[in-house]
Design a protein around this motif. Structure first.
Motif, PDB file in Angstrom:
ATOM      1  N   VAL A  58       0.843  -1.209   0.000  1.00  0.00           N
ATOM      2  CA  VAL A  58       0.000   0.000   0.000  1.00  0.00           C
ATOM      3  C   VAL A  58       0.870   1.249   0.000  1.00  0.00           C
ATOM      4  O   VAL A  58       0.663   2.180  -0.784  1.00  0.00           O
ATOM      5  N   MET A  59       1.894   1.243   0.875  1.00  0.00           N
ATOM      6  CA  MET A  59       2.674   2.466   1.087  1.00  0.00           C
ATOM      7  C   MET A  59       3.578   2.804  -0.095  1.00  0.00           C
ATOM      8  O   MET A  59       4.091   3.922  -0.177  1.00  0.00           O
ATOM      9  N   GLU A  60       3.776   1.850  -1.017  1.00  0.00           N
ATOM     10  CA  GLU A  60       4.482   2.185  -2.259  1.00  0.00           C
ATOM     11  C   GLU A  60       3.718   3.245  -3.052  1.00  0.00           C
ATOM     12  O   GLU A  60       4.282   3.924  -3.905  1.00  0.00           O
ATOM     13  N   HIS A  61       2.419   3.366  -2.758  1.00  0.00           N
ATOM     14  CA  HIS A  61       1.579   4.318  -3.497  1.00  0.00           C
ATOM     15  C   HIS A  61       1.231   5.545  -2.667  1.00  0.00           C
ATOM     16  O   HIS A  61       0.319   6.290  -2.995  1.00  0.00           O
ATOM     17  N   HIS A  89     -16.563   5.092 -10.265  1.00  0.00           N
ATOM     18  CA  HIS A  89     -15.717   5.768 -11.237  1.00  0.00           C
ATOM     19  C   HIS A  89     -15.791   7.284 -11.064  1.00  0.00           C
ATOM     20  O   HIS A  89     -14.767   7.983 -11.067  1.00  0.00           O
ATOM     21  N   ASN A  90     -16.986   7.815 -10.871  1.00  0.00           N
ATOM     22  CA  ASN A  90     -17.154   9.263 -10.703  1.00  0.00           C
ATOM     23  C   ASN A  90     -16.557   9.753  -9.386  1.00  0.00           C
ATOM     24  O   ASN A  90     -15.905  10.799  -9.341  1.00  0.00           O
ATOM     25  N   ALA A  91     -16.794   9.003  -8.319  1.00  0.00           N
ATOM     26  CA  ALA A  91     -16.274   9.407  -7.009  1.00  0.00           C
ATOM     27  C   ALA A  91     -14.746   9.448  -7.031  1.00  0.00           C
ATOM     28  O   ALA A  91     -14.120  10.354  -6.481  1.00  0.00           O
ATOM     29  N   LEU A  92     -14.165   8.460  -7.695  1.00  0.00           N
ATOM     30  CA  LEU A  92     -12.708   8.358  -7.747  1.00  0.00           C
ATOM     31  C   LEU A  92     -12.081   9.630  -8.329  1.00  0.00           C
ATOM     32  O   LEU A  92     -10.965  10.012  -7.954  1.00  0.00           O
ATOM     33  N   ALA A 111      -6.251   2.559  -8.916  1.00  0.00           N
ATOM     34  CA  ALA A 111      -6.822   2.902 -10.218  1.00  0.00           C
ATOM     35  C   ALA A 111      -6.573   4.385 -10.466  1.00  0.00           C
ATOM     36  O   ALA A 111      -6.788   5.204  -9.559  1.00  0.00           O
ATOM     37  N   ASP A 112      -6.127   4.716 -11.669  1.00  0.00           N
ATOM     38  CA  ASP A 112      -5.798   6.117 -11.996  1.00  0.00           C
ATOM     39  C   ASP A 112      -4.867   6.715 -10.941  1.00  0.00           C
ATOM     40  O   ASP A 112      -5.000   7.890 -10.578  1.00  0.00           O
ATOM     41  N   GLY A 113      -3.953   5.908 -10.414  1.00  0.00           N
ATOM     42  CA  GLY A 113      -2.991   6.403  -9.426  1.00  0.00           C
ATOM     43  C   GLY A 113      -3.572   6.614  -8.044  1.00  0.00           C
ATOM     44  O   GLY A 113      -2.882   7.102  -7.148  1.00  0.00           O
ATOM     45  N   LYS A 114      -4.847   6.258  -7.841  1.00  0.00           N
ATOM     46  CA  LYS A 114      -5.464   6.476  -6.537  1.00  0.00           C
ATOM     47  C   LYS A 114      -5.736   5.151  -5.836  1.00  0.00           C
ATOM     48  O   LYS A 114      -6.098   4.163  -6.471  1.00  0.00           O
ATOM     49  N   LEU A 115      -5.589   5.184  -4.515  1.00  0.00           N
ATOM     50  CA  LEU A 115      -5.796   3.970  -3.726  1.00  0.00           C
ATOM     51  C   LEU A 115      -7.274   3.741  -3.460  1.00  0.00           C
ATOM     52  O   LEU A 115      -8.001   4.655  -3.060  1.00  0.00           O
ATOM     53  N   LEU A 116      -7.729   2.504  -3.702  1.00  0.00           N
ATOM     54  CA  LEU A 116      -9.083   2.062  -3.358  1.00  0.00           C
ATOM     55  C   LEU A 116      -8.981   1.024  -2.262  1.00  0.00           C
ATOM     56  O   LEU A 116      -8.391  -0.045  -2.471  1.00  0.00           O
ATOM     57  N   PHE A 117      -9.577   1.322  -1.127  1.00  0.00           N
ATOM     58  CA  PHE A 117      -9.562   0.361  -0.027  1.00  0.00           C
ATOM     59  C   PHE A 117     -10.882  -0.387   0.004  1.00  0.00           C
ATOM     60  O   PHE A 117     -11.936   0.235   0.200  1.00  0.00           O
ATOM     61  N   GLY A 118     -10.825  -1.687  -0.215  1.00  0.00           N
ATOM     62  CA  GLY A 118     -12.021  -2.525  -0.119  1.00  0.00           C
ATOM     63  C   GLY A 118     -12.019  -3.166   1.253  1.00  0.00           C
ATOM     64  O   GLY A 118     -11.418  -4.216   1.458  1.00  0.00           O
ATOM     65  N   LEU A 119     -12.665  -2.497   2.208  1.00  0.00           N
ATOM     66  CA  LEU A 119     -12.673  -3.014   3.575  1.00  0.00           C
ATOM     67  C   LEU A 119     -13.835  -3.985   3.755  1.00  0.00           C
ATOM     68  O   LEU A 119     -14.817  -3.945   3.028  1.00  0.00           O
TER      69      LEU A 119
END
Lengths: 420, 420
Positions: free
Chosen positions: A17-20, A246-249, A298-306
């Motif tokens: 995670v922290m690589e990003h 997709h929009n929120a991201l 995605a698109d350089g942003k982190l998505l956390f699926g908790l």
């Protein structure tokens, strides 16, 4: 959908995670808006402290050479020319045989080089003039706090990356930081998923539960220093879901979803990651709770699926999302502080995987004690309310007894540590 | 002006102040506005948890009586009638010889009284119908979390007086508290006094210093849960000062002034107390720093006359004003938590009076260590920035060595203690 997930160790998951990680933008805010924010600039002494030679006592400012040879038998007498309070200046330099009555915190008059405290002086009036008598010698510099003796100009007092607290606020004001640079709070979006979820205001109906994770995570985000945006509940339809994610991201720095990451028949997040062409960093972690935690980019942003399970969701956030928020905030100590503590109760469950037990910190006779918050069934529901630490129990152990030394992660301390 | 002040012990000073404590008003706020507020109502389980008999696993819901006598040699075969996910209900009661495919968290169908995990079941298709084979008996209730087994309805989960944190937020949402009662934040007014004070944005001029106490106290008030109103600097003119203090007192619950309480020639607060016909509870405390701390009551409201010295001001607030704010907020544990800790550095100054040394908490090998924040001269200026605890050193001691057991007051913990 990948049903055969390979669990990776917690440490490796955190590293992936922290690589990003990213560092956030910087805003200039008024000092009155800076409380609890993270400094984006070093705070320097813009002037020496004290800014002038200062009296630490109420007394009389004198020339030390006028006091040589004074004794009980040989008192010196001084003309008291004026009184100087804090914030005021003497009207003229002090001359031979003169004394200036001076208050605590006031600037030493030119010509004076020592202060005699009230307690060792006798005052008297003679011919309409105030006089002061002294029966002992003083040394040059005696009872004077020299300019710059506490802090020299340009000295760094507080480093960038520090959280503003009452004491830091005092320094900002002292050194004229009427505006101060702080890190912008990262925007963290949240979606809840799960057809079983009702809104908080809805009455309970059979088979459903109310959505509690979203409110919990908003509170966790704000405790961590981020800005939370709750987008509501994802509906069951895949295309609508995909569109919403997709929009929120595009609007946030980081996106969190809760639920929908298991391998159950109705879990849709994996398909959304695929259509987003997201790079899934991992989708299984060798830990309890929260093993299904998934993180993608995605698109350089982190998505956390908790996880949809409240405890697993809570743990996943603090382990993986919290340090990312601290990175946005320019902090060096991005991870929760890990300490050694004494286990306050038996915890007899074996640990096939690393376990993060919800607990709370207590202090007993100089020792730090950590107690599991939900050891009996009736406390499961309230355990998150009590939690301010995780007890970290390593994999492959058979449980621990009261009094054992364990590691604990502190969740609500302003300071953390640099390495996980 | 009373020049011969009689110092009273800290404990007695705290008690005199707390005789005038009040409990604040109660507001109803939306759940989304309740984070970090103090609950003014007990939070009850408005329904049992779980609210229905629930499956803890993915598997098949069955009638246990259909599984009696099953074994490796004598497998039972069940018609799989439907699949039930979390949030959904079975369309009909389960009958003899039937199984329902059930997901984690879903409600057990009527008629079923146990769940067989996927791992022990074989599935197969026959004549276009799904079947499941099982080779062992199950007991009534096996793999079912009964309704109400974690929390029964009406059970008190969190008591009034508790601060809302992420876990409490999860409970509020779970039990449908879309609105919640919280204590109103007390309004705390602040005046700075002192002709030597410049505003933060003003350039430094000889003999003057910038006003840092007001900003520091605003931050302390907000950390304590109050709402701060900074009224600016009191000017030198007595009548103007009196008018300002008198008017402010009508608008706030508690009024703080900094500076102006010493016995110096220019300290005007004592005269203001007199004209207000205030009851001065004490004007000298046997402690360092902050011995000149003065507390008075006028029109039933507490006036805190804190020292102009930043460290003394900080200590005076946390000892005397903090617990009053906690009382307004309906908390039981109104005082800062006091713990035993190991002294992390030598502190060799003798203590003719009880001393509150600015310090910070650290953890070393399971022990709580507290370190003085400003032991050398160059750290005096930054010591308040590091402070998150006071080291309490009793009067009449000759200093302490590293490793000694001392008492410490924790300043930034959400929980305190009921007695000083």
């Amino acid at each position: 959908m990948n049903l055969h997930r390979k669990p990776i160790p917690v440490q490796e998951a955190v590293e992936r995670v922290m690589e990003h990680r990213k560092t956030g933008k910087i805003d200039k805010v008024d000092i009155s808006e800076s409380d609890q924010r993270i400094l984006a600039e070093d705070i320097l002494a813009t002037h020496p402290i004290p800014p002038f030679d200062k009296s630490p006592y109420d007394g009389f400012a004198l020339r030390s050479e006028d006091t040589i040879n004074l004794s009980k038998e040989n008192a010196g007498e001084f003309v008291v020319t004026e009184t100087v309070g804090a914030g005021h200046l003497a009207s003229q330099p002090l001359k031979k045989g003169e004394a200036v009555r001076i208050m605590t915190g006031a600037e030493i008059p030119d010509g004076a080089d020592c202060v005699a405290m009230f307690e060792i002086c006798q005052t008297f009036e003679m011919n309409g003039q105030s006089w002061m008598a002294l029966k002992r010698p003083l040394e040059k510099g005696q009872n004077i706090i020299p300019k710059g003796s506490e802090t020299s100009q340009e000295q760094c007092l507080v480093k960038a990356g520090t959280k503003v607290n009452p004491g830091v606020m005092a320094l900002l004001a002292t050194f004229g930081y009427s505006e101060v640079s702080v890190y912008r709070k990262p925007k963290i979006g949240i979606f809840a998923t799960g057809t079983e979820l009702l809104e908080v205001s809805e009455p309970l109906i059979p088979g459903k539960i109310r959505n509690s994770n979203a409110y919990m995570i908003v509170s966790q985000i704000e405790r961590a220093g981020g800005e939370a945006y709750y987008y509501g509940k994802l509906v069951d339809d895949f295309d609508t879901c995909f569109e919403a994610v997709h929009n929120a991201l595009a609007e946030v720095d980081v996106l969190i979803t809760t639920g929908g990451v298991s391998v159950g028949d109705f879990d849709l997040m994996p398909a959304i990651y695929e259509k987003l062409e997201a790079n899934v960093l991992f989708n299984k972690v060798a830990m309890r709770p929260g093993s299904v935690t998934t993180v993608a980019v995605a698109d350089g942003k982190l998505l956390f699926g908790l996880s949809g399970n409240p405890s697993a969701c809570y743990v996943g956030f603090e382990l993986f999302t919290y340090p990312v928020i601290q990175s946005y905030l320019g902090r060096e100590e991005v991870y929760h502080r890990r300490i050694q503590a004494t286990l306050g109760n038996d915890f007899k469950k074996p640990n096939p995987f690393t376990r993060f037990v919800r607990g709370f910190i207590d202090y007993e006779e100089g020792k730090v004690v950590v107690k599991p918050a939900g050891i009996d069934k009736s406390a499961i529901v309230t355990s998150l309310a009590l939690t301010d630490a995780f007890i970290m129990l390593p994999a492959g152990t058979r449980g621990f007894e009261k009094g054992a030394t364990v590691e604990a992660l502190l969740l609500d301390r302003p300071n953390g540590q640099e390495h996980f």
